[in-house]
Design a protein around this motif. Structure first.
Motif, PDB file in Angstrom:
ATOM      1  N   GLY A   1       0.819  -1.204   0.000  1.00 26.82           N
ATOM      2  CA  GLY A   1       0.000   0.000   0.000  1.00 26.82           C
ATOM      3  C   GLY A   1       0.855   1.257   0.000  1.00 26.82           C
ATOM      4  O   GLY A   1       2.075   1.205   0.190  1.00 26.82           O
ATOM      5  N   GLY A   2       0.206   2.382  -0.197  1.00 24.91           N
ATOM      6  CA  GLY A   2       0.912   3.653  -0.325  1.00 24.91           C
ATOM      7  C   GLY A   2       1.531   4.169   0.952  1.00 24.91           C
ATOM      8  O   GLY A   2       2.660   4.671   0.945  1.00 24.91           O
ATOM      9  N   THR A   3       0.821   4.062   2.081  1.00 29.43           N
ATOM     10  CA  THR A   3       1.356   4.640   3.316  1.00 29.43           C
ATOM     11  C   THR A   3       2.627   3.929   3.768  1.00 29.43           C
ATOM     12  O   THR A   3       3.537   4.575   4.289  1.00 29.43           O
ATOM     13  N   VAL A   4       2.711   2.631   3.556  1.00 35.58           N
ATOM     14  CA  VAL A   4       3.933   1.905   3.902  1.00 35.58           C
ATOM     15  C   VAL A   4       5.092   2.389   3.032  1.00 35.58           C
ATOM     16  O   VAL A   4       6.201   2.613   3.519  1.00 35.58           O
ATOM     17  N   ARG A   5       4.843   2.572   1.735  1.00 37.13           N
ATOM     18  CA  ARG A   5       5.914   3.019   0.847  1.00 37.13           C
ATOM     19  C   ARG A   5       6.385   4.418   1.223  1.00 37.13           C
ATOM     20  O   ARG A   5       7.579   4.712   1.176  1.00 37.13           O
ATOM     21  N   VAL A   6       5.468   5.291   1.622  1.00 38.41           N
ATOM     22  CA  VAL A   6       5.875   6.636   2.041  1.00 38.41           C
ATOM     23  C   VAL A   6       6.799   6.545   3.246  1.00 38.41           C
ATOM     24  O   VAL A   6       7.819   7.237   3.307  1.00 38.41           O
ATOM     25  N   GLU A   7       6.487   5.694   4.196  1.00 39.98           N
ATOM     26  CA  GLU A   7       7.343   5.559   5.378  1.00 39.98           C
ATOM     27  C   GLU A   7       8.699   4.960   5.028  1.00 39.98           C
ATOM     28  O   GLU A   7       9.720   5.333   5.614  1.00 39.98           O
ATOM     29  N   VAL A   8       8.736   4.045   4.053  1.00 39.28           N
ATOM     30  CA  VAL A   8      10.008   3.492   3.592  1.00 39.28           C
ATOM     31  C   VAL A   8      10.857   4.602   2.963  1.00 39.28           C
ATOM     32  O   VAL A   8      12.055   4.724   3.242  1.00 39.28           O
ATOM     33  N   VAL A   9      10.243   5.428   2.129  1.00 32.73           N
ATOM     34  CA  VAL A   9      10.964   6.534   1.482  1.00 32.73           C
ATOM     35  C   VAL A   9      11.405   7.552   2.526  1.00 32.73           C
ATOM     36  O   VAL A   9      12.528   8.053   2.488  1.00 32.73           O
ATOM     37  N   ARG A  10      10.530   7.863   3.492  1.00 28.13           N
ATOM     38  CA  ARG A  10      10.893   8.801   4.563  1.00 28.13           C
ATOM     39  C   ARG A  10      12.132   8.304   5.312  1.00 28.13           C
ATOM     40  O   ARG A  10      13.073   9.046   5.566  1.00 28.13           O
ATOM     41  N   SER A  11      12.131   7.025   5.652  1.00 22.02           N
ATOM     42  CA  SER A  11      13.272   6.433   6.348  1.00 22.02           C
ATOM     43  C   SER A  11      14.545   6.509   5.507  1.00 22.02           C
ATOM     44  O   SER A  11      15.620   6.848   6.018  1.00 22.02           O
ATOM     45  N   LEU A  12      14.433   6.202   4.224  1.00 27.04           N
ATOM     46  CA  LEU A  12      15.576   6.283   3.309  1.00 27.04           C
ATOM     47  C   LEU A  12      16.163   7.688   3.300  1.00 27.04           C
ATOM     48  O   LEU A  12      17.379   7.870   3.456  1.00 27.04           O
ATOM     49  N   VAL A  13      15.317   8.681   3.124  1.00 21.16           N
ATOM     50  CA  VAL A  13      15.779  10.073   3.051  1.00 21.16           C
ATOM     51  C   VAL A  13      16.374  10.514   4.386  1.00 21.16           C
ATOM     52  O   VAL A  13      17.448  11.119   4.432  1.00 21.16           O
ATOM     53  N   GLU A  14      15.688  10.216   5.483  1.00 21.15           N
ATOM     54  CA  GLU A  14      16.178  10.635   6.798  1.00 21.15           C
ATOM     55  C   GLU A  14      17.482   9.939   7.170  1.00 21.15           C
ATOM     56  O   GLU A  14      18.376  10.560   7.754  1.00 21.15           O
ATOM     57  N   ASN A  15      17.629   8.660   6.818  1.00 20.55           N
ATOM     58  CA  ASN A  15      18.885   7.949   7.087  1.00 20.55           C
ATOM     59  C   ASN A  15      20.048   8.503   6.284  1.00 20.55           C
ATOM     60  O   ASN A  15      21.202   8.324   6.660  1.00 20.55           O
TER      61      ASN A  15
END
Length: 106
Positions: A22-36
């Motif tokens: 789903g979309g919300t999980v992918r957004v959190e994955v991308v958020r984590s990638l960018v923040e890391n």
């Protein structure tokens, strides 16, 4: 921090993964990638047409952006175009730099 726009398309099983996560999980994955990577996710939208997602984010520099782009594309499930963005003030500074250039054929 430098600002970037990523226009991306899921490839093969990447799109299948989106249908599972789903979309919300992918957004959190991308958020984590960018923040890391030391950055900040501003927004992420899903779309249909030429690109599946549009992501606006800040990263410390172009080297970090290149490293992140290489890591994502190396997986083979996302194909994207990473576009560096400039503010109006950065353009003002650029046009005021003394650059000497001779046009071809002149």
């Amino acid at each position: 921090m430098a600002k970037y726009l990523l226009a991306a398309t899921y490839q093969g099983s990447g799109l299948e993964g989106l249908t599972v996560d789903g979309g919300t999980v992918r957004v959190e994955v991308v958020r984590s990638l960018v923040e890391n990577a030391g950055g900040r996710l501003e927004l992420m939208y899903f779309s249909f047409g030429e690109y599946d997602t549009y992501v606006l984010f800040d990263l410390p520099d172009h080297v970090t952006a290149a490293a992140m782009a290489i890591a994502v594309r190396a997986g083979g499930l996302v194909n994207g175009h990473l576009i560096p963005l400039l503010t109006p003030e950065q353009i003002d500074a650029a046009v005021n730099l003394p650059i000497a250039y001779q046009q071809p054929g002149r």
